[in-house]
Design an enzyme around this catalytic site. Structure first.
Site, PDB file in Angstrom:
ATOM      1  N   LYS B  51      37.784  36.494  34.975  1.00 49.16           N
ATOM      2  CA  LYS B  51      38.456  36.243  35.189  1.00 49.16           C
ATOM      3  C   LYS B  51      40.058  34.942  35.055  1.00 49.16           C
ATOM      4  CE  LYS B  51      40.279  35.605  39.816  1.00 49.16           C
ATOM      5  NZ  LYS B  51      41.215  36.478  40.460  1.00 49.16           N
ATOM      6  N   SER B  52      41.094  35.312  35.790  1.00 54.69           N
ATOM      7  CA  SER B  52      41.429  33.643  35.015  1.00 54.69           C
ATOM      8  C   SER B  52      41.976  32.908  36.146  1.00 54.69           C
ATOM      9  CB  SER B  52      43.452  34.189  36.099  1.00 54.69           C
ATOM     10  OG  SER B  52      43.612  35.557  35.434  1.00 54.69           O
ATOM     11  N   ASN B  76      45.366  44.530  46.630  1.00 56.59           N
ATOM     12  CA  ASN B  76      44.267  43.385  46.533  1.00 56.59           C
ATOM     13  C   ASN B  76      45.259  41.738  46.425  1.00 56.59           C
ATOM     14  OD1 ASN B  76      44.017  41.336  43.950  1.00 56.59           O
ATOM     15  ND2 ASN B  76      44.459  42.641  43.367  1.00 56.59           N
ATOM     16  N   CYS B 133      50.571  38.009  37.544  1.00 55.59           N
ATOM     17  CA  CYS B 133      49.863  37.921  39.181  1.00 55.59           C
ATOM     18  C   CYS B 133      50.730  38.095  40.783  1.00 55.59           C
ATOM     19  CB  CYS B 133      48.570  36.711  39.682  1.00 55.59           C
ATOM     20  SG  CYS B 133      48.145  37.415  41.129  1.00 55.59           S
ATOM     21  N   LYS B 168      50.323  39.044  29.546  1.00 56.07           N
ATOM     22  CA  LYS B 168      49.311  39.989  30.063  1.00 56.07           C
ATOM     23  C   LYS B 168      51.121  40.704  31.472  1.00 56.07           C
ATOM     24  CE  LYS B 168      46.683  42.363  34.021  1.00 56.07           C
ATOM     25  NZ  LYS B 168      45.457  41.936  34.001  1.00 56.07           N
ATOM     26  N   ILE B 194      49.917  47.282  32.161  1.00 56.09           N
ATOM     27  CA  ILE B 194      49.912  46.444  32.939  1.00 56.09           C
ATOM     28  C   ILE B 194      49.471  45.542  34.009  1.00 56.09           C
ATOM     29  CG2 ILE B 194      52.384  47.465  33.098  1.00 56.09           C
ATOM     30  CD1 ILE B 194      51.509  49.266  35.579  1.00 56.09           C
ATOM     31  N   GLY B 220      44.662  50.656  40.868  1.00 58.84           N
ATOM     32  CA  GLY B 220      43.810  51.506  41.197  1.00 58.84           C
ATOM     33  C   GLY B 220      45.156  52.983  40.099  1.00 58.84           C
ATOM     34  N   GLY B 246      45.698  49.491  33.946  1.00 59.96           N
ATOM     35  CA  GLY B 246      46.419  50.304  35.337  1.00 59.96           C
ATOM     36  C   GLY B 246      46.081  51.999  35.635  1.00 59.96           C
ATOM     37  N   GLY B 268      39.536  48.554  35.060  1.00 64.41           N
ATOM     38  CA  GLY B 268      39.747  47.735  36.760  1.00 64.41           C
ATOM     39  C   GLY B 268      38.713  47.980  37.537  1.00 64.41           C
TER      40      GLY B 268
HETATM   41  C1  LIG Z   1      40.948  42.510  42.817  1.00 59.80           C
HETATM   42  C2  LIG Z   1      41.289  42.060  41.761  1.00 59.80           C
HETATM   43  C3  LIG Z   1      41.380  40.772  41.105  1.00 59.80           C
HETATM   44  C4  LIG Z   1      42.605  40.652  39.832  1.00 59.80           C
HETATM   45  N1  LIG Z   1      42.309  39.506  39.829  1.00 59.80           N
HETATM   46  C5  LIG Z   1      43.235  39.072  38.455  1.00 59.80           C
HETATM   47  C6  LIG Z   1      44.071  38.324  37.507  1.00 59.80           C
HETATM   48  O1  LIG Z   1      42.671  37.358  37.712  1.00 59.80           O
HETATM   49  N2  LIG Z   1      44.383  38.171  36.894  1.00 59.80           N
HETATM   50  C7  LIG Z   1      45.265  38.903  35.823  1.00 59.80           C
HETATM   51  O2  LIG Z   1      45.751  39.537  34.864  1.00 59.80           O
HETATM   52  N3  LIG Z   1      44.384  40.262  36.656  1.00 59.80           N
HETATM   53  C8  LIG Z   1      44.144  40.672  37.585  1.00 59.80           C
HETATM   54  N4  LIG Z   1      44.556  41.611  38.298  1.00 59.80           N
HETATM   55  C9  LIG Z   1      44.293  42.692  38.181  1.00 59.80           C
HETATM   56  C10 LIG Z   1      43.817  43.654  36.523  1.00 59.80           C
HETATM   57  O3  LIG Z   1      43.228  42.669  35.709  1.00 59.80           O
HETATM   58  C11 LIG Z   1      44.253  45.122  36.405  1.00 59.80           C
HETATM   59  O4  LIG Z   1      45.154  44.757  35.812  1.00 59.80           O
HETATM   60  C12 LIG Z   1      44.615  45.595  37.051  1.00 59.80           C
HETATM   61  O5  LIG Z   1      43.936  46.168  38.318  1.00 59.80           O
HETATM   62  C13 LIG Z   1      45.023  47.653  37.150  1.00 59.80           C
HETATM   63  O6  LIG Z   1      44.563  47.807  36.553  1.00 59.80           O
HETATM   64  P1  LIG Z   1      43.209  49.273  37.114  1.00 59.80           P
HETATM   65  O7  LIG Z   1      43.702  49.104  37.673  1.00 59.80           O
HETATM   66  O8  LIG Z   1      42.332  49.136  36.423  1.00 59.80           O
HETATM   67  O9  LIG Z   1      42.957  47.976  38.097  1.00 59.80           O
HETATM   68  C14 LIG Z   1      42.977  41.709  39.208  1.00 59.80           C
HETATM   69  C15 LIG Z   1      42.745  43.229  39.768  1.00 59.80           C
HETATM   70  C16 LIG Z   1      42.230  42.736  41.332  1.00 59.80           C
HETATM   71  C17 LIG Z   1      42.029  44.573  41.988  1.00 59.80           C
END
Ligand SMILES: Cc1cc2nc3c(=O)[nH]c(=O)nc-3n(C[C@H](O)[C@H](O)[C@H](O)COP(=O)(O)O)c2cc1C
Ligand SMILES: Cc1cc2nc3c(=O)[nH]c(=O)nc-3n(C[C@H](O)[C@H](O)[C@H](O)COP(=O)(O)OP(=O)(O)OC[C@H]3O[C@@H](n4cnc5c(N)ncnc54)[C@H](O)[C@@H]3O)c2cc1C
Ligand SMILES: Cc1cc2nc3c(=O)[nH]c(=O)nc-3n(C[C@H](O)[C@H](O)[C@H](O)COP(=O)(O)OP(=O)(O)OC[C@H]3O[C@@H](n4cnc5c(N)ncnc54)[C@H](O)[C@@H]3O)c2cc1C
Ligand SMILES: Cc1cc2nc3c(=O)[nH]c(=O)nc-3n(C[C@H](O)[C@H](O)[C@H](O)COP(=O)(O)O)c2cc1C
Ligand code: FES
Ligand code: FES
Lengths: 274, 308, 308, 274
Positions: B51-52, B76, B133, B168, B194, B220, B246, B268
């Site tokens: 988590k960041s 989110n 973010c 990122k 991304i 997603g 992504g 994710g």
């Molecule tokens: C609930 C949630 C929290 C996230 N928190 C962070 C974060 O703290 N730092 C970050 O760089 N990306 C964060 N992301 C983005 C994810 O790391 C990722 O880039 C994004 O969800 C796309 O991937 P996915 O489609 O597989 O979920 C978050 C995504 C979700 C869904």
């Protein structure tokens, strides 16, 4: 029948039931919640205020379900104050369920406060299956006793029984549900113990069950954001309460170092149980 | 077949890092607990991004912070809730062999320098700087949209650590290739692409925005074709190692990102429907794929689509 | 209930234009044939936007130009194929009562001036300027990413016509609000948001990009939350009439866009699965919605979500 | 069985059949194509070259289907040149189908060139349903006669019959399939006429059917990009050939001013049929 539990439904509150001065039940129509398994929870949306996890409460009307809220912080208080006709949203039901073994004949249910909500759904199901259920409910004091009448209705005409305890003895048996449980398991054999309520209470229930070699299932709570295994906020050791639980058996609980010991707050820091 | 052979086939190099397979946990997903990281590692994950983390603990926004949309997409706005640098370095203090990137977020160069000072002695393999973010003021995207700030922050991190740095990026209001170029010029080794895309959902019955922060980030399946495009363009134009992220939910998605130019991928949102065991099943399927295709090592497919 | 009453409930005003209901055809969808426009109008569509027209006819790219993705999303790179200004003015010459916006695309101010000269005497209600096609060089997005070019083109169109002008924006590498502001400052009356997002799809068996142009634009359900966010932000920040577009497939989606601030909406990709009769069914459902909610006129819901 | 026809499948060419010097059939395994209705088409992807609409050709192996290509421009020539083992992609089958009335006993099928492809699937189905099918196929010259053997196999042992015509008389009946049809309908009654081939041929077939008051169905072609009703490139009057068709009946055809008169080229300009 709808199948996508992730789909947010907006429902009108059909009825409100004041259970105690600080606990209220909101009844609404929702097919998915009506068919919830015992132990499952909803993510309840209070528009522009909060979204909080709530166990699915039983309701006697077909197609209807309910949530029973204890007034606490912003979210629960705001939900508590909703009136008949107000709109709330929900997704779910989520989580696994209390399991009843095929050969079970007698079970023991130990709960306190709103922890009784999932246990009543379980009791209803058990009694439908002709499993004799001994229900032990605890409250601090007489005015906080929850669901007594409802439970009596559920067990009436069956071999099941109900024990109501208050810590201060203002009603029913004086003492905690845990001390009552200790007595009960001394005299009777059970196929399984089911518990939900404050974590330290559950910890005690689980320990007693173990000492008496009775299988046990407990429904745990942790702070939840997503409710579906993405955010990680509900983690307890390596388990996700929302996705792997909320219900764990004695074997799983015995490996959880954090159970009854620490939880994480909203920012994810570990806090010790007081 | 020996374990070494198995590892050889799926192992990938990203800059100076070697992972046993290309699957990683995306930041912000299940990302605050060492016990969870260990469980994921048992499920054969290649690497972890936490988590960041910010200097101080952050509670984040009230719920709703996450909305499941239809078809495997999510919205989110958790508001970067995290336990802060101190609690989190305690959390990771027992880490031994899990390849962990710590994701960092902050609003000034000082923030980043402070965190690196605490984290750099831990057993971690690198940092990911979250400049993307899309829904927290003065952090993430607002920084990412300012090339000068990006440059300063990345240089500061570079000065304070010898470990590999990934930056990122997201699709905001600055061109993704330019943003990546700025980061690389300032000393980043890797680009992660991304992050989520700025998005919103309004309930038609109450007529109200659903997220407490109103606006959040889309993740997603919806964003996969955009992620693929970004990885393709960045890796084609900049020739730097890219970690794709992504909308990945199947082994085919992992392959698609690698063909587009990703050396590894982050996963994710799909954990919501598939659970942690997805890493095990995806890596098994990846192995079947390269065997069927007669490929020796999965890293051979990285960027193949550039040829056509 | 009289026809007037029916029309009154769903009718919407956008700048000086009144449409009998808020549903419009998005540009590039079925958009080159007057006979098709008439069929859609029989299906109770509120208004039409034509395919983007250029001075000279354009063949566009070879196929594949459109890829159905999963869950109602699509990727396309048709390359702005269109019959050109002369053939198309012939096509529309018999139009009487159908409210048609002509979508214009070009690479210079001259292009736009030329087209307006031909089109302005037709029976049309306005123009939409496409500054956001994400996959054709020197047209669309490349122009949209250059604020100076945007300003010049919009002013030129403004000088050459008295009809309302909408400028169609997308999520590129310039902030969508800034782009909209530039367009309005240069004389545009309406903003259409959003166009497709730059995206890509690679086949894992052949390892090749699928679209002949490799990169295309993502449309359909995937982009709806992004479109909602853009409409919300533009209408909240600029207080101009906005036409919402992107991923609409149900009446709920139309309502969501209107709550976000759209005075009307455009519908595109869903025609692939639902066919032209979707306009009839959506408008029927919109009427039911406002009646159930006790709303007199659908336009009352425009931008309601800004209040919360 | 897969159900999402929009999903692109990549298949290996299992067999190639040279039909004439300029026409080839490529056989492949694909469940969705195997189950295609008569008249449906695929969007066939020739990687990095083109994607073109192709009618689904029958194949005798279970689970297999085929496409039959006439070498023409870049796309079709490149497809024509694919060899056994090469990969091609496809989505579909798309479009409506030739309809066989429940009480039909005798039908007339008139086709030319690769227009025979959907008609053979129809003939197979009709013959399976014990509908007597009279098939009239036309070609310019002997070397261009397509599917004669295959058709004979399909009708062998049934009451159905085949007439092969060549414009130049180098094989079979001298003359066009249209002139042969004119003779046939003079002597025999049919429940329906089905046609596919060059548009001006189909126009003539439709006119003759109308003059003889026989229901008619024709499968039309227009330039297609999406194949699914989005791009509009296949429009003919107010119809979308890909989504509303490709098959239209006599009543629909009679209202189509552009049928047999104009079509649109790749940029959407209207062109008159030569
Ligand atoms: C609930 C949630 C929290 C996230 N928190 C962070 C974060 O703290 N730092 C970050 O760089 N990306 C964060 N992301 C983005 C994810 O790391 C990722 O880039 C994004 O969800 C796309 O991937 P996915 O489609 O597989 O979920 C978050 C995504 C979700 C869904
Ligand atoms: C699976 C599950 C089922 C539950 N069922 C019921 C029920 O049937 N009836 C009932 O009254 N309560 C139930 N709760 C507890 C209920 O969710 C919290 O009491 C409620 O969220 C408090 O919200 P608040 O905004 O009022 O409190 P806040 O003031 O925001 O927080 C106070 C405390 O409430 C708890 N809490 C707050 N938000 C959450 C959250 N999102 N997830 C978990 N805990 C939270 C935390 O312990 C927190 O420290 C359940 C919790 C879980 C996890
Ligand atoms: C529903 C349908 C079914 C078809 N079935 C068959 C078949 O079974 N066998 C067969 O040989 N041919 C079939 N065709 C025709 C075939 O699609 C074209 O001959 C082929 O696309 C030519 O492509 P090209 O690249 O070789 O030609 P190009 O050189 O690109 O163009 C030459 C001409 O071919 C036609 N054409 C090209 N591309 C397309 C396209 N995307 N859609 C429609 N027409 C196009 C146009 O008339 C064009 O003017 C069918 C067409 C349609 C619409
Ligand atoms: C095949 C196709 C062609 C398009 N052509 C154009 C175009 O010429 N001009 C334009 O402004 N937008 C064009 N668009 C974008 C649409 O008008 C619309 O902005 C986008 O598809 C999002 O809406 P939807 O999700 O409802 O399809 C096209 C979209 C598609 C799918
Ligand atoms: S509440 Fe998010 S993972 Fe459990
Ligand atoms: S081919 Fe696109 S609408 Fe028919």
């Amino acid at each position: 029948m709808p199948t996508n539990i992730d789909n947010r439904r907006i429902v009108k509150i059909d009825e409100t039931i004041a259970e105690t001065p600080t606990v209220k039940t909101l009844v609404f129509k929702d097919t998915l919640s009506y068919f919830a398994e015992p132990g499952q929870f909803l993510m309840v949306w209070i528009p522009r205020i909060e979204e909080i996890p709530m166990s699915v409460m039983i309701n006697s009307k077909e197609g209807f379900a309910a949530v029973t809220i204890r007034k606490f912080g912003i979210g629960s208080t705001s939900l508590f104050e909703r009136k008949k006709g107000d709109l709330i949203g929900m997704r779910g039901p989520y989580g696994n369920r209390f399991k009843l073994g095929k050969k079970y004949e007698k079970i023991l249910i130990v709960g306190g406060g709103t922890g009784l909500v999932p246990l009543l759904r379980l009791a209803t199901m058990a009694i439908n299956k002709k499993i004799k259920s001994t229900i032990v409910m605890g409250a601090r004091t007489k005015t906080e006793v929850l669901f007594e009448k409802l439970t009596k209705n559920i067990i009436s005409g069956t071999a099941s029984s109900l024990f109501v305890c208050t810590d201060d003895g203002t009603y029913g048996i004086k003492g905690t549900n845990v001390s009552e449980m200790t007595k009960i398991v001394r005299n009777e054999n059970f196929d399984c113990v089911y518990t939900c309520g404050p974590e330290l209470m559950m910890k005690a229930v689980v320990d007693i069950a173990k000492q008496n070699s009775i299988p046990v299932q407990a429904s745990l709570e942790r702070y939840m954001k997503c409710g579906i295994g993405i955010c990680g906020s509900c983690c307890l050791d390596s388990s996700l309460i929302c996705q792997d639980g909320t219900i764990f058996d004695g074997w799983q609980l015995s490996k959880m170092l954090e159970f009854g010991s620490t939880y994480r707050d909203k920012d994810g820091q570990k806090i010790k149980f007081a | 077949m020996s374990v070494d052979d198995k590892n050889f086939k799926l192992s990938v190099d990203i800059d100076e890092i070697t992972l046993r397979n290309p699957t990683m946990l995306a930041s912000g997903i299940l990302g605050i607990s060492q016990s969870i990281f260990e469980r994921l590692y048992d499920e054969n994950i290649g690497g972890i991004v936490t988590k960041s983390i910010s200097v101080e603990p952050m509670k984040g926004y009230p719920n709703p912070t996450l909305i499941p949309l239809s078809g495997g997409s999510y919205l989110n706005a958790v508001g970067l809730s995290n336990p802060g640098v101190n609690a989190f370095s305690e959390e990771l203090s027992q880490n031994k062999n899990i390849p962990i990137f710590i994701s960092l977020v902050g609003s000034s160069e000082k923030d980043f320098a402070k965190m690196i000072k605490v984290f750099d002695s831990l057993n971690i393999i690198g940092y990911e700087i979250n400049l993307s973010c899309p829904h927290v003021s003065k952090m993430g995207m607002e920084v990412g949209d300012d090339p000068e700030a990006v440059s300063k922050i990345v240089s500061t991190v570079r000065k304070n650590t010898k470990k590999p740095i990934s930056v990122k990026v997201g699709v905001g209001s600055v061109d993704v290739i330019e943003l990546a170029r700025t980061a690389i010029d300032a000393g980043a080794n890797i680009i992660t692409a991304i992050n989520t895309l700025r998005a919103m959902s309004i309930d038609v019955e109450t007529m109200m925005p659903i997220l407490s922060n109103r606006i959040g980030g889309l993740s997603g399946t919806a964003i996969k074709p955009i992620g693929i495009r970004c990885v393709y363009e960045i890796s084609k134009n900049l020739k730097v190692p890219v970690i794709g992220c992504g909308g990945i939910s199947t082994w085919q998605d992992v392959v698609e990102y690698m063909l587009a130019g990703a050396s590894a991928v982050q996963i994710g949102s799909v954990l919501g429907s598939a659970g942690p065991r997805i890493f095990n099943s995806i890596t098994k399927d990846l192995k079947k794929y390269i065997e069927r295709k007669g490929i020796m090592k999965i890293s051979e497919i990285v960027g193949i689509a550039h040829k056509y």
